[in-house]
Design a protein around this motif. Sequence first.
Motif, PDB file in Angstrom:
ATOM      1  N   ASN A  80     -10.798  -2.200  -4.807  1.00 28.47           N
ATOM      2  CA  ASN A  80      -9.446  -1.787  -5.185  1.00 28.47           C
ATOM      3  C   ASN A  80      -9.314  -0.274  -5.303  1.00 28.47           C
ATOM      4  OD1 ASN A  80      -9.039  -4.507  -5.293  1.00 28.47           O
ATOM      5  ND2 ASN A  80      -8.336  -4.572  -7.416  1.00 28.47           N
ATOM      6  N   TRP A 138      -3.732  -4.741   0.331  1.00 29.11           N
ATOM      7  CA  TRP A 138      -4.513  -5.972   0.378  1.00 29.11           C
ATOM      8  C   TRP A 138      -5.161  -6.201   1.733  1.00 29.11           C
ATOM      9  CZ3 TRP A 138      -6.363  -8.036  -3.723  1.00 29.11           C
ATOM     10  CH2 TRP A 138      -5.700  -7.854  -4.944  1.00 29.11           C
ATOM     11  N   LYS A 192      -2.461 -13.022  -2.303  1.00 29.69           N
ATOM     12  CA  LYS A 192      -2.043 -11.627  -2.248  1.00 29.69           C
ATOM     13  C   LYS A 192      -1.861 -11.203  -0.796  1.00 29.69           C
ATOM     14  CE  LYS A 192      -2.468 -10.809  -6.722  1.00 29.69           C
ATOM     15  NZ  LYS A 192      -1.329 -10.403  -7.571  1.00 29.69           N
ATOM     16  N   PRO A 193      -0.878 -10.364  -0.468  1.00 24.79           N
ATOM     17  CA  PRO A 193       0.071  -9.706  -1.376  1.00 24.79           C
ATOM     18  C   PRO A 193       1.272 -10.571  -1.758  1.00 24.79           C
ATOM     19  CG  PRO A 193       0.453  -8.972   0.858  1.00 24.79           C
ATOM     20  CD  PRO A 193      -0.753  -9.862   0.912  1.00 24.79           C
ATOM     21  N   SER A 235       9.617 -10.796  -6.141  1.00 27.01           N
ATOM     22  CA  SER A 235       8.419 -11.107  -6.907  1.00 27.01           C
ATOM     23  C   SER A 235       8.777 -12.010  -8.092  1.00 27.01           C
ATOM     24  CB  SER A 235       7.738  -9.811  -7.368  1.00 27.01           C
ATOM     25  OG  SER A 235       6.514 -10.075  -8.008  1.00 27.01           O
ATOM     26  N   TYR A 266       3.449  -1.094   0.674  1.00 26.76           N
ATOM     27  CA  TYR A 266       2.219  -0.621   0.020  1.00 26.76           C
ATOM     28  C   TYR A 266       1.263  -1.786  -0.235  1.00 26.76           C
ATOM     29  CZ  TYR A 266      -0.976   1.430  -3.362  1.00 26.76           C
ATOM     30  OH  TYR A 266      -2.115   1.856  -4.010  1.00 26.76           O
ATOM     31  N   ASN A 267       1.785  -2.867  -0.805  1.00 25.23           N
ATOM     32  CA  ASN A 267       0.920  -3.999  -1.145  1.00 25.23           C
ATOM     33  C   ASN A 267       0.318  -4.655   0.094  1.00 25.23           C
ATOM     34  OD1 ASN A 267       1.360  -3.709  -3.897  1.00 25.23           O
ATOM     35  ND2 ASN A 267       3.124  -5.094  -3.906  1.00 25.23           N
ATOM     36  N   SER A 288      -6.938   2.076  -2.940  1.00 24.91           N
ATOM     37  CA  SER A 288      -5.918   2.909  -3.562  1.00 24.91           C
ATOM     38  C   SER A 288      -6.043   4.360  -3.114  1.00 24.91           C
ATOM     39  CB  SER A 288      -6.033   2.812  -5.085  1.00 24.91           C
ATOM     40  OG  SER A 288      -5.048   3.599  -5.718  1.00 24.91           O
ATOM     41  N   ASN A 301       7.479  -1.301  -2.149  1.00 24.59           N
ATOM     42  CA  ASN A 301       6.342  -1.953  -2.802  1.00 24.59           C
ATOM     43  C   ASN A 301       5.636  -2.928  -1.874  1.00 24.59           C
ATOM     44  OD1 ASN A 301       6.726  -0.605  -5.230  1.00 24.59           O
ATOM     45  ND2 ASN A 301       8.084  -2.180  -6.058  1.00 24.59           N
ATOM     46  N   ASN A 302       6.419  -3.656  -1.066  1.00 22.97           N
ATOM     47  CA  ASN A 302       5.791  -4.642  -0.189  1.00 22.97           C
ATOM     48  C   ASN A 302       4.973  -3.978   0.907  1.00 22.97           C
ATOM     49  OD1 ASN A 302       5.565  -7.556   0.648  1.00 22.97           O
ATOM     50  ND2 ASN A 302       6.384  -6.673   2.530  1.00 22.97           N
TER      51      ASN A 302
END
Length: 285
Positions: free
Chosen positions: A150, A140, A9-10, A40, A135-136, A154, A132-133
């Motif tokens: 988690n 992570w 991850k990510p 992904s 954020y991820n 968040s 998204n990337n």
Amino acid sequence: MCAKYGFEKPNDRRALDLMNTAAKAVVSELPDITLAYGVSDEYSLPVSSRDGRGQRLISCPRWTWPDSILSKLVTTVVSTFTANYVYSWPTCFPGTPLSTPLPTFDGRAVCYPTVQNLRDYLSWRQADCHINNLYNTAFWALVQQGDLDNTEASKTLDGTVASEKNEILFSKFGINYNREPEMYKKGSVIFRDVSPEESTSPTSSGRANKLWQYELADPKSHDVAKTVDDLAEPVQQSKTQTEKDRKRRAKAKILVDHLDIIKDEFWDRRPWILSNKPGRIPKET
């Protein structure tokens, strides 16, 4: 699968390379596919329509194609993709054998009425990839390096904008997001390196080897999406010419790259992707 096989991850480079390998095999085996874009565990594969006026796309809502054609199109692409994914697994994950249940994929099809609609969809997918990337990557980093769980990670990111996520990455973990691999930020683009002119060059055996050469053009001389959408009637071709075009596409070099497909440059430099016809590549400026 992520938990079962311990995907990193990510982003797990091995898993992404495997997706690209499977998608490249689909493009190679099905010459009517003009492009593939993947992020992904999802791939979109535009397919040239039979009348030359639209694009059929795997992985989105259905439009007006007959159910029989859509079903055959989807099952062919999905089965080819899945078979190559499983076949190529040992190359990308050596020492980690697959076990039941084996990986499976699903798909759906849509017909976009214009080339610009197709471009808008692909642009949205690439923009979503970046969002998204980012954020991820921040999430992570907070979990793996910031010792947050988690839920805490968040909450830390809740309501933050892109600049704030970048600041968290750089100030707390020394991560410059701009230096992250392009594949993670932009996704993967697979396309045929088709060019318009056929020429010959000698091989070691003395036989002529057919090559497809680029013809340079002024980058301001055309607007590919508009030109294709403005076609009032499809170009009529004989069966012989159609088959020649299919063979040419089948022999073309297939590239996997991580490029910006939101801006016009990618499309203007490769007009054959949208028109499904040989075209000219603009000169460098």
